[in-house]
Design an enzyme around this catalytic site. Structure first.
Site, PDB file in Angstrom:
ATOM      1  N   ARG A 128       0.888  -1.179   0.061  1.00 54.99           N
ATOM      2  CA  ARG A 128      -0.046   0.052   0.034  1.00 54.99           C
ATOM      3  C   ARG A 128       0.950   1.169   0.007  1.00 54.99           C
ATOM      4  O   ARG A 128       1.716   1.619   1.087  1.00 54.99           O
ATOM      5  CB  ARG A 128      -0.911  -0.005   1.182  1.00 54.99           C
ATOM      6  CG  ARG A 128      -1.913   1.253   1.555  1.00 54.99           C
ATOM      7  CD  ARG A 128      -2.705   0.905   2.673  1.00 54.99           C
ATOM      8  NE  ARG A 128      -3.948   1.986   2.543  1.00 54.99           N
ATOM      9  CZ  ARG A 128      -3.919   3.192   3.385  1.00 54.99           C
ATOM     10  NH1 ARG A 128      -2.582   3.299   3.834  1.00 54.99           N
ATOM     11  NH2 ARG A 128      -4.884   3.930   3.404  1.00 54.99           N
ATOM     12  N   LYS A 180      -5.170   5.013   9.526  1.00 51.73           N
ATOM     13  CA  LYS A 180      -6.218   5.125   8.513  1.00 51.73           C
ATOM     14  C   LYS A 180      -7.369   6.026   9.182  1.00 51.73           C
ATOM     15  O   LYS A 180      -8.234   5.407  10.063  1.00 51.73           O
ATOM     16  CB  LYS A 180      -6.948   3.541   8.023  1.00 51.73           C
ATOM     17  CG  LYS A 180      -7.932   3.816   6.926  1.00 51.73           C
ATOM     18  CD  LYS A 180      -8.039   2.486   6.210  1.00 51.73           C
ATOM     19  CE  LYS A 180      -8.733   2.327   5.078  1.00 51.73           C
ATOM     20  NZ  LYS A 180      -8.646   3.457   3.923  1.00 51.73           N
ATOM     21  N   SER A 211     -13.132  -3.149   0.421  1.00 53.13           N
ATOM     22  CA  SER A 211     -13.389  -2.810   1.882  1.00 53.13           C
ATOM     23  C   SER A 211     -14.891  -2.210   2.106  1.00 53.13           C
ATOM     24  O   SER A 211     -15.413  -1.626   1.487  1.00 53.13           O
ATOM     25  CB  SER A 211     -12.454  -1.460   2.086  1.00 53.13           C
ATOM     26  OG  SER A 211     -11.087  -1.698   2.164  1.00 53.13           O
TER      27      SER A 211
END
Length: 211
Positions: free
Chosen positions: A42, A140, A111
């Site tokens: 990521r 996040k 997600s």
């Protein structure tokens, strides 16, 4: 749509900036030796070329251990590196579009950030669902709900798709998260910020298997 197997139990989500004590390639290798069986790269702040170069290095390493690579939200990089799959969120390229543009995708993760998503075509075409975050996490900050254990139980009762739990996952809560209905635990800091990534991964994997 044919349901694919999802045998993975411990999922490392890694970025270079998340690695505190060691270079990211060392963290990946140590984590795999400790029990990680799926890795997602990521890199939200990298340009395409930098992302691609990291992906190539990580995939070459993971191939030696027969561990699949997932790319976060970058279809071009995922295709060029011939990754095992891709993971996207609600504000990324939709899973239905990925299916059209990448026929050979082996594993497509999506997600889930609210229950209404469970009834959409995007969720239907995904191979697994990322439940994010279980507990709020500093890595996040753009999410709208904290699912908790009850959230996992609710989603588990609604879908038979594999569920990957992420958000402040650690050895202290891994067992209860699996017991609530998650198939797999995804971690960032619990491994990336560890002094000994292999030992951290092994501890996590042992807790998952106990559940």
């Amino acid at each position: 749509m044919v349901k694919k197997e999802f045998p993975y139990r411990l999922y490392l989500v890694i970025s270079e900036e998340a690695c505190v004590h060691h270079a990211y390639l060392k963290v990946v290798e140590q984590a795999v030796k400790g029990g990680v069986d799926l890795v997602q790269l990521r890199e939200k702040n990298s340009c395409t070329e930098a992302f691609l170069q990291k992906a190539i290095l990580i995939k070459n390493l993971l191939d030696q251990y027969h561990v699949p690579l997932i790319i976060n939200d970058h279809l071009e990089v995922a295709q060029k590196v011939e990754a095992f799959g891709i993971h996207v969120g609600t504000s990324d390229i939709p899973p239905t579009q990925i299916r059209k543009n990448w026929k050979k995708v082996n594993c497509l993760g999506y997600s889930i950030e609210d229950l209404q998503q469970l009834n959409t075509q995007e969720t239907h075409v995904a191979d697994y669902l990322g439940i994010s975050p279980i507990f709020n996490t500093p890595t996040k900050t753009d999410t709208i709900i904290e699912w908790g254990l009850i959230g996992i139980e609710t989603i588990r009762a609604t879908t038979d798709k594999p569920l990957v739990a992420i958000g402040q996952m650690n050895a202290g809560n891994a067992q209860e998260v699996i017991k609530a209905g998650a198939n797999c635990i995804a971690v960032v800091s619990a491994i990336c910020a560890a002094q000994n990534p292999a030992k951290a991964a092994e501890h996590l994997r042992n807790e998952i298997e106990k559940a």
